[in-house]
Scaffold this active site. Structure first.
Site, mmCIF file in Angstrom:
data_model
loop_
_atom_site.group_PDB
_atom_site.id
_atom_site.type_symbol
_atom_site.label_atom_id
_atom_site.label_comp_id
_atom_site.label_asym_id
_atom_site.label_seq_id
_atom_site.Cartn_x
_atom_site.Cartn_y
_atom_site.Cartn_z
ATOM 1 C CG LEU A 38 25.346 32.548 19.958
ATOM 2 C CD1 LEU A 38 25.406 31.644 18.728
ATOM 3 C CD2 LEU A 38 25.455 34.009 19.530
ATOM 4 C CG ASP A 39 19.916 36.473 23.140
ATOM 5 O OD1 ASP A 39 20.246 36.061 24.265
ATOM 6 O OD2 ASP A 39 19.874 37.676 22.830
ATOM 7 N N PRO A 40 18.369 32.472 21.831
ATOM 8 C CG PRO A 40 16.681 31.522 23.154
ATOM 9 C CD PRO A 40 17.633 32.688 23.096
ATOM 10 C CB VAL A 42 21.451 34.923 17.970
ATOM 11 C CG1 VAL A 42 22.754 35.260 17.260
ATOM 12 C CG2 VAL A 42 20.751 36.197 18.439
#
EC number: 5.4.99.25
Length: 298
Positions: A38-40, A42
């Site tokens: 997961l991107d930071p 998100v």
């Protein structure tokens, strides 16, 4: 050592690697890995495999993922979210109809070819795309084929006449490797407008949902009962056809032997003593061979 899957509700501002690092310290265990970055910025469902469950990580990646999010028409960035450099702005003089937004979403359902955002972790020649972007080095982004199972507008969109911007909320269900940021950008292209993702939360991954998740803070406050938050390995195979082995058949399976079963399933979960011990795959004519051994031979 803990064996199983713990579903973390990841907070914004953390990488998936940060979550693994914190869990290793909290649980005092090294054998931990996440299934699906997961991107930071998100938030939401991040399944973490513990101990023997780390053998499942590749299988966990294969399951569909689901998200809820927000997007905005009238602005585009190089990262396809609000973290990037603004590439285009266009004030909308009037709102786009929800019917038009839904029609554009429908065009993006099915098998589609995506290009990842330049600010992403995809590797090209051993280097991540975001590293090229930060260094200002142009690079061709690889295209990938993904599946979008659902892309729905979840509420009436909101138009701000003063700013000339229109926001909308959506739900997405998709295959691994799908960039939801790219889906929002693609939606804008279908509408002929700049578009950017403004918020994203993952609601399901690897068969687990938000109701299965715990925050790191809640886990830290209840470490004496950490096992209460850990899903058993068998929970991952709830939708597999399962076969209970007798002692004789288990002796064959634990030695990696092919076995014959009166089934037509592509894959089966083999259980012994009420625990899934192995995943076998079909080879034809009722024969099944080892695909994954979950526990050490006993």
């Amino acid at each position: 050592m803990f064996n199983g899957i713990i579903v973390i509700d990841k907070a914004a501002g953390m990488t998936s690697g940060d979550v693994v690092y914190k869990l290793r310290r909290l649980l005092k265990q090294k054998k931990i890995g996440h299934a699906g970055t997961l991107d930071p910025e998100v938030t939401g469902v991040l399944p973490i495999a513990l101990g023997q469950a780390t053998k499942l990580i590749e299988l966990m990646h294969e399951r569909p993922k689901a998200y809820v999010g927000e997007g905005m028409l009238g602005l585009a960035t190089d990262s396809y979210d609000l973290e990037g450099k603004i590439l285009a702005e266009r004030a909308l003089s009037q709102p786009v109809s929800d019917q038009a937004i839904k029609a554009a979403m429908e065009k993006l359902i099915g098998e589609i070819v995506q290009q990842p955002p330049i600010y992403s972790a995809v590797r090209v020649n051993g280097k991540r795309l975001y590293e090229y972007a930060r260094e200002g080095i142009p690079v061709e982004r690889p295209k990938r084929t993904v599946q979008v199972f659902r892309y729905d507008l979840t509420a009436p969109s909101q138009f701000d006449p003063e700013k000339g911007r229109q926001t909308f909320t959506y739900e997405v269900e998709c295959s691994k490797g799908t960039y939801v940021r790219s889906l929002v950008n693609d939606l804008g292209e279908e509408l002929g407008l700049p578009a950017v993702m403004t918020k994203l939360r993952r609601t399901a991954s690897s068969g687990y949902k938000l109701q299965d998740a715990v925050t790191l803070e809640e886990l830290a406050d209840n470490l004496d009962h950490a096992e209460d938050y850990i899903q058993p390995i068998d929970s991952f195979f709830a939708d597999y056809q399962q076969v209970d082995l007798d002692a004789a058949l288990w002796q064959q399976v634990k030695n990696g032997a092919w076995i014959k079963l009166p089934l037509d399933a592509d894959k089966v979960a083999l259980r012994y003593n009420k625990t899934v011990k192995a995943i076998y795959r079909a080879k034809g004519q009722g024969l099944y061979c080892p695909d994954l051994m979950l526990l050490s031979n006993e």
